[in-house]
Design a protein around this motif. Sequence first.
Motif, PDB file in Angstrom:
ATOM      1  N   UNK A   1      39.173  28.897  -8.115  1.00  0.00           N
ATOM      2  CA  UNK A   1      38.888  29.989  -7.176  1.00  0.00           C
ATOM      3  C   UNK A   1      37.407  30.365  -7.202  1.00  0.00           C
ATOM      4  N   UNK A   2      36.863  30.410  -8.404  1.00  0.00           N
ATOM      5  CA  UNK A   2      35.434  30.740  -8.520  1.00  0.00           C
ATOM      6  C   UNK A   2      34.568  29.760  -7.749  1.00  0.00           C
ATOM      7  N   UNK A   3      34.914  28.501  -7.895  1.00  0.00           N
ATOM      8  CA  UNK A   3      34.105  27.488  -7.211  1.00  0.00           C
ATOM      9  C   UNK A   3      34.193  27.675  -5.692  1.00  0.00           C
ATOM     10  N   UNK A   4      35.387  27.988  -5.222  1.00  0.00           N
ATOM     11  CA  UNK A   4      35.546  28.197  -3.779  1.00  0.00           C
ATOM     12  C   UNK A   4      34.684  29.364  -3.292  1.00  0.00           C
ATOM     13  N   UNK A   5      34.684  30.449  -4.051  1.00  0.00           N
ATOM     14  CA  UNK A   5      33.887  31.612  -3.646  1.00  0.00           C
ATOM     15  C   UNK A   5      32.403  31.263  -3.669  1.00  0.00           C
ATOM     16  N   UNK A   6      32.008  30.582  -4.733  1.00  0.00           N
ATOM     17  CA  UNK A   6      30.592  30.204  -4.858  1.00  0.00           C
ATOM     18  C   UNK A   6      30.182  29.288  -3.710  1.00  0.00           C
ATOM     19  N   UNK A   7      31.061  28.363  -3.409  1.00  0.00           N
ATOM     20  CA  UNK A   7      30.700  27.421  -2.352  1.00  0.00           C
ATOM     21  C   UNK A   7      30.606  28.129  -0.995  1.00  0.00           C
ATOM     22  N   UNK A   8      31.517  29.055  -0.779  1.00  0.00           N
ATOM     23  CA  UNK A   8      31.470  29.830   0.464  1.00  0.00           C
ATOM     24  C   UNK A   8      30.122  30.543   0.581  1.00  0.00           C
ATOM     25  N   UNK A   9      29.762  31.242  -0.485  1.00  0.00           N
ATOM     26  CA  UNK A   9      28.494  31.969  -0.467  1.00  0.00           C
ATOM     27  C   UNK A   9      27.327  31.004  -0.276  1.00  0.00           C
ATOM     28  N   UNK A  10      27.440  29.870  -0.923  1.00  0.00           N
ATOM     29  CA  UNK A  10      26.342  28.924  -0.865  1.00  0.00           C
ATOM     30  C   UNK A  10      26.135  28.353   0.539  1.00  0.00           C
ATOM     31  N   UNK A  11      27.237  27.995   1.170  1.00  0.00           N
ATOM     32  CA  UNK A  11      27.138  27.451   2.528  1.00  0.00           C
ATOM     33  C   UNK A  11      26.493  28.480   3.460  1.00  0.00           C
ATOM     34  N   UNK A  12      26.927  29.724   3.301  1.00  0.00           N
ATOM     35  CA  UNK A  12      26.429  30.765   4.196  1.00  0.00           C
ATOM     36  C   UNK A  12      24.992  31.168   3.852  1.00  0.00           C
ATOM     37  N   UNK A  13      24.679  31.151   2.572  1.00  0.00           N
ATOM     38  CA  UNK A  13      23.307  31.492   2.171  1.00  0.00           C
ATOM     39  C   UNK A  13      22.325  30.439   2.664  1.00  0.00           C
ATOM     40  N   UNK A  14      22.749  29.200   2.597  1.00  0.00           N
ATOM     41  CA  UNK A  14      21.878  28.119   3.047  1.00  0.00           C
ATOM     42  C   UNK A  14      21.614  28.243   4.553  1.00  0.00           C
ATOM     43  N   UNK A  15      22.637  28.621   5.284  1.00  0.00           N
ATOM     44  CA  UNK A  15      22.444  28.841   6.718  1.00  0.00           C
ATOM     45  C   UNK A  15      21.440  29.959   6.945  1.00  0.00           C
ATOM     46  N   UNK A  16      21.680  31.036   6.230  1.00  0.00           N
ATOM     47  CA  UNK A  16      20.825  32.204   6.366  1.00  0.00           C
ATOM     48  C   UNK A  16      19.360  31.868   6.064  1.00  0.00           C
ATOM     49  N   UNK A  17      19.211  31.079   5.015  1.00  0.00           N
ATOM     50  CA  UNK A  17      17.869  30.753   4.551  1.00  0.00           C
ATOM     51  C   UNK A  17      17.154  29.787   5.502  1.00  0.00           C
ATOM     52  N   UNK A  18      17.902  28.823   5.986  1.00  0.00           N
ATOM     53  CA  UNK A  18      17.256  27.727   6.711  1.00  0.00           C
ATOM     54  C   UNK A  18      17.420  27.744   8.225  1.00  0.00           C
ATOM     55  N   UNK A  19      18.404  28.452   8.687  1.00  0.00           N
ATOM     56  CA  UNK A  19      18.713  28.315  10.114  1.00  0.00           C
ATOM     57  C   UNK A  19      18.631  29.621  10.891  1.00  0.00           C
ATOM     58  N   UNK A  20      18.724  30.731  10.239  1.00  0.00           N
ATOM     59  CA  UNK A  20      18.745  31.998  10.964  1.00  0.00           C
ATOM     60  C   UNK A  20      17.348  32.589  11.048  1.00  0.00           C
ATOM     61  N   UNK A  21      17.135  33.409  12.065  1.00  0.00           N
ATOM     62  CA  UNK A  21      15.855  34.119  12.164  1.00  0.00           C
ATOM     63  C   UNK A  21      15.742  35.111  11.016  1.00  0.00           C
ATOM     64  N   UNK A  22      14.525  35.401  10.626  1.00  0.00           N
ATOM     65  CA  UNK A  22      14.350  36.355   9.531  1.00  0.00           C
ATOM     66  C   UNK A  22      14.982  37.696   9.901  1.00  0.00           C
ATOM     67  N   UNK A  23      15.631  38.300   8.958  1.00  0.00           N
ATOM     68  CA  UNK A  23      16.229  39.608   9.204  1.00  0.00           C
ATOM     69  C   UNK A  23      16.459  40.273   7.861  1.00  0.00           C
ATOM     70  N   UNK A  24      16.810  41.516   7.936  1.00  0.00           N
ATOM     71  CA  UNK A  24      17.018  42.269   6.697  1.00  0.00           C
ATOM     72  C   UNK A  24      18.116  41.612   5.883  1.00  0.00           C
TER      73      UNK A  24
END
Length: 1029
Positions: free
Chosen positions: A803-826
């Motif tokens: 379960x931990x790995x699933x949560x971490x992976x979820x956060x990771x996928x979304x963080x990577x998007x945020x970091x690399x693909x989304x416009x800067x925002x708060x």
Amino acid sequence: MSQQGYVATPPYSQAQAGMGGYPSGFGAPPSQPLYGHYGPPPQSYPSGQLGALKSPASSASALPPSPSPAQFSPNGLQNGAHSQRFPPPISTPSVSQYGQPPPAMFPTSASPAQAPHPTQQLTNQLSGMQISGYGHTPLQGPQSPSSSAVPPAFHPPPPAMGHPPLMSPGASSPMGAGPNMGAMTTAPPMGAPGPFPGQPHLGGGGFPQPPGPAGPQGFPTQQGAYGGQMAGPQPGFPGTFPGGASQMAGPPQKKLDPDSIPSTTQVIEDDQTKRGGQVYTTNLRGQVPPLVTTDFVVQDQGNASPRYMRCTTYSFPCTADQAKQCQVPLATIIKPFATIPKNETPLYLVNHGETGPIRCNRCKAYMCPFMQFIEGGRRYQCGFCSCVNEVPAFYFQHLDHIGRRVDFYERPELSLGSYEFTATVEYCKNKKPPNPPAFIFMIDVSYTNIKSGLVKLVCEELKTLLNQLPREEGAESSSVKVGFVTYNKILHFYNVKSALAQPQMMVVSDVVEMFVPLLDGLLVNFQESQSVINNLLDQIPDMFADTNESETVLAPVIQAGVEALKAAECSGKLFIFHSSMPTVEAPGKLKNRDDKKLLNTDKEKTLFQPQKGVYEQLVQDCVSSGCCVDLFLFPSQYVDVATMGSVSLHTGGSVYKYSNFQVPVDGDNFLRDLRGDVEKPIGFDSIMRVRTSTGFRATDFFGAIHMNNTTDVEMAAVDSDKAVTVEFKHDDVLAEDTGALIQCALLYTTVGGQRRLRIHNLGVNCSSQLADLYKSCETDALINFLAKSAYRAMVNQPLKTVRDILVKQTAHMLACYRKNCANPSAVSQLILPDAMKVFPVYMNSLLKSPALVGSVELSTDDRALHRLMVTTMGVEDTQVLFYPRLIPLHNIEAVGEGLPVAVRCSEERLSEGGLFLLENGRLLLLWLGEACPPELIQSLFNVPSFAHIGSEVSSLPELDSPQSKKLQSIIKRVREQRSHSMKLLIVKQKDRLETLFRQHLVEDKGLHGGASYMDFLCNVHREIRQLLT
Ligand SMILES: [Zn+2]
């Protein structure tokens, strides 16, 4: 006949020998036992990835999979600072369709009261708002004029709805995210962790906790016995509480309007609106198909229909580093025998005669649209390995002015994504054409099954059902042979040769050295032997009517089935109707190893590990003989489904379970399952091979399969419900111009005994921009993959780790998007890729699914069954399993051709005066609110009011009223859409069965543990912020 001889059959084995081009490819060692695709723990967060995320806090080295407190604490202050900008707590304005006051059983949030929040204005605005109707969540703003390039943004509601923009103050407008982001931006309910000094609690399980007491497993404990469990963190019903939200005791709840978080039902509805009823042509590489829930028509123009193959993303990253960085799994879910609607073209059969299909000399890929003809048509270059091959003389054809063969449209293998080839004897066992397969019905006639009436029911049904055996297309009758065996501690074989006046029984009591006592007359043609068979089926229930035998064997029964098929030199399927754990001193004897004390310990995984030895050997035997095992279980207690079911799982079979079976209650349901199982399209004795273009390869396979090496996926049988999920890994750089090509070749025997190859081809794009990957993701496919890989991992690792790995992976996928693909925002804004905006709700549902969540109230067998079931599922099945469909039916008379739009799976969408149908592909639950209008109750149940419906009502009466007829037809329609018959249960509000119903309201806090959707989103957002800071 031997398995080795079979595997070594040239067409398949040469592919391996000729692997020159794939040195590191197909020869790779079997995948590691650890949680597969994430790699060993230290690599879960490779330093490269962190570098990319520029995490100042932890740039040094790889993070361990479990967060340590030290990694969380430095961010505490910052989170607190940000969270002050979060939107204020908002209570849900929600009024039921009937305007009923909210029931007392839906209390306000059970979350602990939180610190007051300054922004009262928004609360007031919202509490004055009314939401009515079903499924029309106020989130549906006007659709943006989106194109495929710019996915629709997640809109705030139109102003007319009175909804304020649910944005962080930092954003200038609801659309502030900008078109490039293609993202839903919402300030999630960070109120929970944010404004409070306390930092995210990590429960015992390492699962990030919402504030509040944590259960022993790391899940929040339940708040009270009844309503609290459900209502949990859900906001209350302000309109119905005197004075609304502002009068709620204590400070306002730190919760965001649930309508503001992405809605699965809305996503489904939007896709249906946008793409429903359209023709989806598969001519473009990398196209993202409509959702599995959308009605559309497929036209094959060079790529396999999404019904056969769906991908987690249709744009693969070019490099392994990028793949690692984003952690989005690259996988395809292949359902080779998927059912095709009547308005779509069935597969063409190509016959090249004695030469057999044309294949690349080097990689053995089959002729397909990815082969490029050159030199005036004399040669072709393989799209998979680039090898240049000669075109055989008989296959030569001129090219037109664009370099395409002039017979392009006349040959399915040149112009279509999916087709079949007639296989030559080279592709057959011992180079002999196969015999048609056989079905053997093996009935446990021990005391339990006789007494319950099951044996009689099965025998009666078979008399008619055997007329419906699957047939070769165009054939007048079925070639499938049938045979019958009964058993308890010993086995009884029946000679049903057509020449006999009476069937003959032969008893084998030595179950240690199983043999089949008769060769001639055991497997027969039903039409020819019909009278003898009917005679037998009439006699069986009487023969054992007085039995006292309660013990059974199982492994010898399966062994007998395999031996019978071997003797008849055919493949086939065993239908085993079994009641109890095999406890007789015989091979495959099982012990009760169910132990609730193991729950939430590191040993919990052992409950799901099949017993080794006899059953493993049986699987080998079955697979090499093309013997598929279907188990119909009728247990009254623990029977070790993990072990018994493993035989079905690895032979392409299915497991059905009817606990405490009673003919009046479960009979119809069982018979529908049995009919569906006998009649469904199926192929036997199959081997599947997945080939890829250079730069990546198939590394892991999940499904009802068996593998003796790393490339050949063996399935004793494969039917229309079974899907194999295949994971890919890079072994080189992928080129943007050529894309990534996948060819799935399935060699199998038809129900008529023909040997064929079924080919599915699919091309996806490759891009060096991660934004392309996220834009082309498919949440439903991602969840299918992640569920299967987690369910495999759970037999080797503690569930908490999984379960931990699933949560971490979820956060990771979304963080990577945020970091690399989304416009800067708060950083306080949660930004989700449009294609993954409901990913968290599915992920949360997976995390609290019966397999991954241990509770003494869930039976170990049911959990094991859930795990086996999901492993075989296609994307349609996992979608509805992890997000059930909740259909409001109070306006049943108004229901027309289409079903009413589903509402979100949350208790707060229910209304006391309502009637709701919930389905998850396996179960149908009809929920009746206690204030259901008496007229409706009368028309459906023929009783004057809700109170008059017995609490044990198990079936819906078929009445003459329009409402009753409508409901019956709705249920029929829903059942027709699913592969399982789905037992219908009537659930009265506040009645015993409601607990079962509530387990399926996946947006709410889990009854057996697990966060609500809202809380999970908070947790994930917190994890993302940790990764980004
Ligand atoms: Zn090739």
